[in-house]
Write an enzyme that holds these catalytic residues in place. Structure first.
Site: not given
Ligand code: F6P
Length: 503
Positions: A192, A198, A245-246, A331, A362, A471
């Site tokens: 965005k 990253e 963004g999310r 978030e 399990h 960040k």
């Protein structure tokens, strides 16, 4: 009374019910099995195994009315500035339909439709080439949604195989690229902001590896940064600041989905989400699945003080859903101040976690059944199987039903080690089949529940300043790691010395 007082008041209801087992609550009111269940087309939700009774539910719906959840939905889907700390709307619903007809929504919708048309054109052009594989580079909201939907619905006969690189750890890029032919691969860099460390580092790796910029695409709000990176406008798809963004998989951020499934399936995903938008906006509070889900979350957090919430899809194709929801929910709701900056004064988001059944039975289910913490859970099942292994599907559904029943009812025993306390609440969500449409519905349901929870807590679901500090510190420490300066913090200095000595 303030909203905080109403929420704190839930604990009194929880206290009133504390002496009764969940099994007793259900036996005393067997009609709740039907009355606490709702349907929206192929999506069915059953809340009968939550630890509330009708009196507590009345209190919850009273809170919903006082908080004006219906008005809040109207404001969000109408394009109001529901993200005041950043001065933005949150109009992901306009990417999938016209839930309301405000001028802002219609303008946003027109932009979304134009972007979808461009996605279709770019996919058709790419399909006419030798490209067989797509590498999607992004992180957080620019990765988790497309990764979830592609993992859930892509089939081996798809025109393109889509792969994802998110982690800045170079192993992520190395492992994905190792099996691919650069001449038959295209890259999509999704960010965005186009400023995420990253993504820029991984984008550069993919670009160098491709050796030919002509198969590199971008999705971003920041056309200038994309151009500076070297991707031209004709291979850039837009994003807008009115999409968080999310909440963005419905936008061109979903380009990898459209590449993997085809544009028609992408549109079915949007249609499913639009059906939930209409339901969340128009269904009366008592018939509204998003409202029930949000009230249940607040009940479990503020009434029962549950510290965590599990999400347990009983469908292997949905195994990434917990990862996706961790960002969407935590978030959005991991906040400690209200919209006006005052302390929120009640517990907000619990830790969300989970994994796919039956594998998780399990691994961590022992703690769900007999651990000292009560963990409310969302169980998600799919009624129809899309494979020929009928015995497996029957076993899967039997396990799903068995777990919700056993967690709720428990089982007595003279041997304390073999005693199951029960009383462990769960919600059951069932999809008739797993299709683009029903997956769109499921994800949109969680989006609306998250927003409604934020309204009840009076917090902003659409900013995320908490992730910024780390960040900034990482950017400050990069020169220290490269030996160009010393770190200010004494512990970091000591660890840096270890790192430099090769420990
Ligand atoms: O993790 C923080 C965050 O800002 C998320 O909200 C966002 O989805 C992600 O980083 C990626 O941001 P971008 O799409 O700008 O690269």
């Amino acid at each position: 009374m303030t909203m905080r007082d109403w929420l704190v008041g839930l604990a009194a209801h929880a206290q009133r019910l504390a002496g009764q087992s969940l099994a007793t609550l259900i036996q005393a009111d067997p009609a709740r099995a039907q009355d606490f269940a709702l349907r929206c087309g192929p999506l069915y939700a059953n809340f009968a195994r939550q630890r509330y009774d009708r009196v507590a539910l009345d209190a919850l719906f009273d809170i919903a009315a006082r908080a004006d959840l219906a008005g809040a939905m109207q404001r969000q889907l109408g394009g109001d500035t529901v993200n005041p700390t950043e001065g933005r709307a949150a109009l992901h619903s306009a990417l999938r339909g016209e839930a309301t007809a405000s001028a802002f929504v219609l303008a946003a919708r027109a932009q979304a439709m134009a972007a979808q048309l461009r996605m279709r054109e770019l996919i058709e052009a790419l399909a006419a080439t030798d490209v067989t594989d797509i590498v999607s580079v992004g992180i957080g909201g620019s990765d988790l949604g497309p990764r979830l939907v592609v993992d859930a619905l892509a089939t081996p006969d798809a025109r393109f195989r889509v792969h994802f690189i998110s982690n800045v750890d170079g192993n992520a890029a190395r492992r994905v690229l190792a099996g691919l032919d650069p001449k038959k691969t295209a890259g999509v860099v999704i960010s965005k902001t186009f400023g995420t460390q990253e993504t820029l580092l991984n984008g550069q790796i993919v670009r160098d590896w491709l050796g030919d910029d002509s198969r590199l695409y971008a999705v971003s709000t920041n056309a200038q940064r994309v151009a500076d990176f070297g991707i031209p406008p004709e291979r850039t798809l837009p994003m807008w600041d009115w999409v968080g963004g999310r909440y963005s998989l419905w936008s061109a951020v979903g380009f990898p989905i459209a590449l993997a499934l085809g544009m028609d399936c992408f549109e079915q995903l949007l249609e499913g989400a639009a059906a939930i938008d209409a339901h969340a906006l128009h269904a009366p509070l008592r018939q509204n699945i998003a409202v029930w889900h949000a009230l249940t979350a607040v009940w479990n957090r503020n009434g029962l003080h549950a510290a965590t919430q599990a999400v347990l899809p009983y469908d292997d194709r949905l195994k990434l859903l917990p990862n996706y929801l961790q960002q969407l929910v935590m978030e959005s709701l991991g906040k400690r101040v209200r919209l006006d900056g005052s302390d929120v004064q009640v517990e907000t988001v619990p830790v969300w976690w989970g994994g796919a059944g039956t594998d998780t039975q399990h691994s961590f289910f022992q703690a769900l059944h007999q651990g000292t913490q009560v963990v409310p859970a969302d169980f998600i099942g799919v009624v129809q199987a899309d494979h020929p292994f009928a015995a497996n599907h029957a076993a899967l559904l039997a396990n799903l039903l068995a777990q919700t029943e056993a967690l709720a009812n428990g089982q007595n025993s003279d041997d304390p080690h073999r005693r199951y306390p029960g009383g462990r609440p769960s919600t059951l969500l069932l999809l008739e089949a797993l299709t683009p449409q029903t997956l769109g519905m499921l994800i949109a349901l969680y989006e609306h529940s998250v927003f409604l929870q934020s309204v009840l807590w009076g917090i902003n679901a659409f900013d995320q300043f908490g992730v910024e500090l780390g960040k900034q510190v990482a950017n400050r420490l990069l020169p220290a790691l490269q030996g160009e300066r010393e770190a200010d913090d004494p512990v970091t200095r000591a660890v840096l010395a270890e790192l430099r000595s090769g420990a």
